[in-house]
Design a protein around this motif. Structure first.
Motif, PDB file in Angstrom:
ATOM      1  N   VAL B 170      -3.799  -9.133   6.915  1.00  0.00           N
ATOM      2  CA  VAL B 170      -2.394  -8.962   6.532  1.00  0.00           C
ATOM      3  C   VAL B 170      -2.098  -9.756   5.258  1.00  0.00           C
ATOM      4  CG1 VAL B 170       0.000  -9.298   7.288  1.00  0.00           C
ATOM      5  CG2 VAL B 170      -1.710  -8.550   8.921  1.00  0.00           C
ATOM      6  N   GLY B 171      -2.679 -10.959   5.163  1.00  0.00           N
ATOM      7  CA  GLY B 171      -2.468 -11.792   3.973  1.00  0.00           C
ATOM      8  C   GLY B 171      -2.936 -11.094   2.706  1.00  0.00           C
ATOM      9  N   SER B 172      -4.102 -10.449   2.769  1.00  0.00           N
ATOM     10  CA  SER B 172      -4.615  -9.739   1.594  1.00  0.00           C
ATOM     11  C   SER B 172      -3.689  -8.595   1.198  1.00  0.00           C
ATOM     12  CB  SER B 172      -6.010  -9.177   1.884  1.00  0.00           C
ATOM     13  OG  SER B 172      -6.892 -10.212   2.184  1.00  0.00           O
ATOM     14  N   VAL B 173      -3.171  -7.891   2.223  1.00  0.00           N
ATOM     15  CA  VAL B 173      -2.260  -6.771   1.931  1.00  0.00           C
ATOM     16  C   VAL B 173      -0.980  -7.293   1.268  1.00  0.00           C
ATOM     17  CG1 VAL B 173      -0.919  -4.906   2.985  1.00  0.00           C
ATOM     18  CG2 VAL B 173      -3.208  -5.378   3.806  1.00  0.00           C
ATOM     19  N   VAL B 174      -0.492  -8.438   1.775  1.00  0.00           N
ATOM     20  CA  VAL B 174       0.723  -9.031   1.176  1.00  0.00           C
ATOM     21  C   VAL B 174       0.436  -9.469  -0.261  1.00  0.00           C
ATOM     22  CG1 VAL B 174       2.319 -10.999   1.315  1.00  0.00           C
ATOM     23  CG2 VAL B 174       1.753  -9.717   3.363  1.00  0.00           C
ATOM     24  N   TRP B 175      -0.715 -10.127  -0.484  1.00  0.00           N
ATOM     25  CA  TRP B 175      -1.084 -10.575  -1.836  1.00  0.00           C
ATOM     26  C   TRP B 175      -1.215  -9.395  -2.798  1.00  0.00           C
ATOM     27  CZ3 TRP B 175      -0.144 -14.981  -3.708  1.00  0.00           C
ATOM     28  CH2 TRP B 175      -0.374 -16.160  -3.028  1.00  0.00           C
ATOM     29  N   ALA B 176      -1.627  -8.236  -2.245  1.00  0.00           N
ATOM     30  CA  ALA B 176      -1.778  -7.051  -3.095  1.00  0.00           C
ATOM     31  C   ALA B 176      -0.416  -6.457  -3.463  1.00  0.00           C
ATOM     32  CB  ALA B 176      -2.639  -6.006  -2.400  1.00  0.00           C
ATOM     33  N   GLY B 192      -2.349 -11.434  -7.332  1.00  0.00           N
ATOM     34  CA  GLY B 192      -2.039 -10.033  -7.025  1.00  0.00           C
ATOM     35  C   GLY B 192      -3.032  -9.078  -7.651  1.00  0.00           C
ATOM     36  N   LYS B 193      -3.715  -9.534  -8.711  1.00  0.00           N
ATOM     37  CA  LYS B 193      -4.658  -8.635  -9.384  1.00  0.00           C
ATOM     38  C   LYS B 193      -6.118  -8.917  -9.024  1.00  0.00           C
ATOM     39  CE  LYS B 193      -5.404  -6.142 -13.535  1.00  0.00           C
ATOM     40  NZ  LYS B 193      -5.097  -5.884 -14.909  1.00  0.00           N
ATOM     41  N   TYR B 194      -6.468 -10.204  -8.913  1.00  0.00           N
ATOM     42  CA  TYR B 194      -7.881 -10.535  -8.660  1.00  0.00           C
ATOM     43  C   TYR B 194      -8.101 -11.379  -7.398  1.00  0.00           C
ATOM     44  CZ  TYR B 194      -8.401  -9.137 -13.548  1.00  0.00           C
ATOM     45  OH  TYR B 194      -8.378  -8.426 -14.713  1.00  0.00           O
ATOM     46  N   SER B 199      -6.716  -5.538  -3.974  1.00  0.00           N
ATOM     47  CA  SER B 199      -6.451  -5.377  -5.412  1.00  0.00           C
ATOM     48  C   SER B 199      -7.739  -5.156  -6.185  1.00  0.00           C
ATOM     49  CB  SER B 199      -5.747  -6.614  -5.963  1.00  0.00           C
ATOM     50  OG  SER B 199      -4.523  -6.762  -5.338  1.00  0.00           O
ATOM     51  N   LEU B 200      -8.805  -5.853  -5.788  1.00  0.00           N
ATOM     52  CA  LEU B 200     -10.081  -5.685  -6.494  1.00  0.00           C
ATOM     53  C   LEU B 200     -10.581  -4.246  -6.341  1.00  0.00           C
ATOM     54  CD1 LEU B 200     -11.851  -9.054  -5.575  1.00  0.00           C
ATOM     55  CD2 LEU B 200     -10.883  -8.422  -7.768  1.00  0.00           C
ATOM     56  N   GLY B 201     -10.488  -3.720  -5.124  1.00  0.00           N
ATOM     57  CA  GLY B 201     -10.885  -2.323  -4.886  1.00  0.00           C
ATOM     58  C   GLY B 201      -9.998  -1.367  -5.658  1.00  0.00           C
TER      59      GLY B 201
END
Lengths: 227, 244
Positions: B170-176, B192-194, B199-201
């Motif tokens: 969930v954290g990765s989705v929020v960061w994206a 948010g970008k790297y 975001s990397l994908g």
């Protein structure tokens, strides 16, 4: 009120519940505003949080049913109605208090909530509806894990179709009609009335629908417990 | 032996209906509702259609939760009472752990691929070159499996490890920035970008679709693989301490 006190304490016994009840409500206050909605994003998403929190807590009742606690209570001097009502009262109290905290936090933070008191009333109604929905949902399943997993999917779909992620007006006509069958639609409708209309009397329709949803859900959900 | 073991692990995975619902049915439903409701209304800032953006983001996001396979099977086979049976077999434990990791990664990629084919066939989502899509799915899936493997090996309480894996997803989705826009600050812009696998994908797939900024594509791929390599080393060290 022993069961009531126990249900209150039990709600805070695991970490995810504490996170859902205490941390996330504070986090939603700080979410930014969005062009699509009149309310800040956090207040728009708060309905989803209420649904998740209600589902987590009501699953305790399901846990009791699976573990045979309900059967033991059957031989104790306590009716199922009393057991169920004390649990639901405790969960409702927690979510209503949480709604009050969120609305107050929003006001203190400086969000323009137009009519905070009405917003609190709407959230309180929706919190009780969410508890009723979770109870009805739990009565359909025998496995807690399966119930929670499928419910997560259903909550996301209800949030999407009910207009919590985007305005209902941008959806096709047939989806707008389907959306009216969902409690989330009436939550969004209520918040729209609060932020756009001047007469709060218009709130009667959505709040009545939410109340009727609650009654229907409670009847379905409590059927198995009382029998 | 590895292939034979892979087959049985995949059979076990096919019977895990709840995880199946979570990783295949849920994203399918979400994508269908999104596509029917607002797929043609919303347009992404990147110049592509809203449906393309959403499908790519959703498929990548659900890869993050595929790590649940590795975590759960490592726990069941090598960290609970069943481990004594596995240890008594004439089959090295490390081989079983590697097979679990490979099987989970490939199974998660397969689930992602089903979603990719579905969105391509039903909504006409433009995924670009299929080879790149597979590579991105594999990279994100491997990273997620390694994160979950490390959590399973390092956190004593398995329930807590499961919750931490959800925090990672969930954290990765929020960061994206998929739930809400992140604050306008250099740190959040970078993260948010790297700073997260989604975001990397996205950088790789969107970069190739737009046909520009190939530097971003390669940087993102290198970051994904560098993260996987680092976590792989940590997982090996933890595995040696905990499993042997």
């Amino acid at each position: 009120m022993t069961v009531f006190t126990f249900a209150l304490k039990r709600s805070f016994r695991n970490l995810p519940n504490v996170f859902l009840l205490c941390v996330l409500p504070i986090a939603v206050i700080f979410l930014p505003t969005d062009d699509w909605f009149t309310l800040p994003l956090g207040f728009q998403y708060y309905g989803i949080l209420l649904l998740f929190a209600a589902s987590r807590m009501v699953h305790f009742i399901m846990e009791d049913r699976i573990n045979g606690v309900v059967q033991r209570i059957g031989v104790a001097p306590l009716t199922h109605l009393s057991y169920l009502s004390q649990h639901l009262l405790a969960y409702s109290l927690l979510l209503v208090a949480q709604s009050a905290l969120v609305v107050m936090g929003g006001v203190v933070y400086g969000h323009d909530l137009v009519a905070p008191l009405w917003l609190f009333i709407v959230y309180a109604f929706f919190a009780v509806t969410a508890i009723g929905f979770s109870l009805a949902w739990c009565s359909l399943f025998r496995s807690k894990e399966a119930s929670l997993t499928v419910m997560m999917c259903v909550i996301m779909l209800m949030a999407m179709m009910g207009g919590l992620f985007w305005p209902v007006a941008v959806m096709p006509d047939f989806m707008q009609r389907i959306a009216m069958l969902l409690p989330t639609y009436w939550l969004v409708k209520s918040t729209e009335i609060i932020t756009t209309a001047t007469a709060s009397i218009e709130l009667i329709v959505p709040l009545t629908v939410l109340f009727l949803f609650t009654v229907a859900f409670l009847l379905v959900g409590s059927r198995g417990e009382i029998a | 032996m590895l292939l034979r073991n892979l087959r049985f692990i995949w059979l076990r995975m096919c019977r895990a209906y709840v995880v199946f619902i979570l990783l295949l049915v849920v994203p399918l439903c979400v994508i269908v509702v999104w596509g029917v409701a607002v797929g043609s209304v919303i347009t992404a800032d990147t110049g592509m259609t809203g449906m393309d953006w959403f499908a790519v983001s959703m498929v990548l996001s659900f890869q993050l939760f595929g790590g649940a396979y590795t975590m759960s099977y490592i726990q069941q086979d090598l960290l609970s009472a069943r481990k004594w049976r596995i240890y008594s077999l004439p089959y090295p434990v490390y081989k079983h752990a590697y097979t679990l990791l490979i099987a989970s990664t490939l199974f998660s990629v397969l689930q992602g691929l089903i979603l990719v084919v579905f969105t391509y066939a039903v909504f006409g989502v433009n995924w670009g070159h299929w080879g790149w899509v597979l590579l991105v799915l594999f990279s994100v899936s491997l990273l997620s499996q390694l994160v979950c493997l490390i959590l399973a090996l390092s956190v004593r309480n398995f329930k807590l490890a499961e919750r931490l894996s959800e925090v990672y997803g969930v954290g990765s989705v929020v960061w994206a920035g998929l739930f809400f826009p992140l604050p306008d600050h250099a740190f959040f812009a970078f993260m948010g970008k790297y700073g997260n696998p989604v975001s990397l994908g996205q950088n790789v797939i969107f970069g190739l679709l737009n046909g520009c900024n190939s530097k971003d594509v390669y940087i993102s791929l290198v970051l994904l693989w560098a993260a996987s390599a680092t976590l792989g080393v940590i997982a090996v060290l933890l595995g040696r301490r905990k499993l042997i």
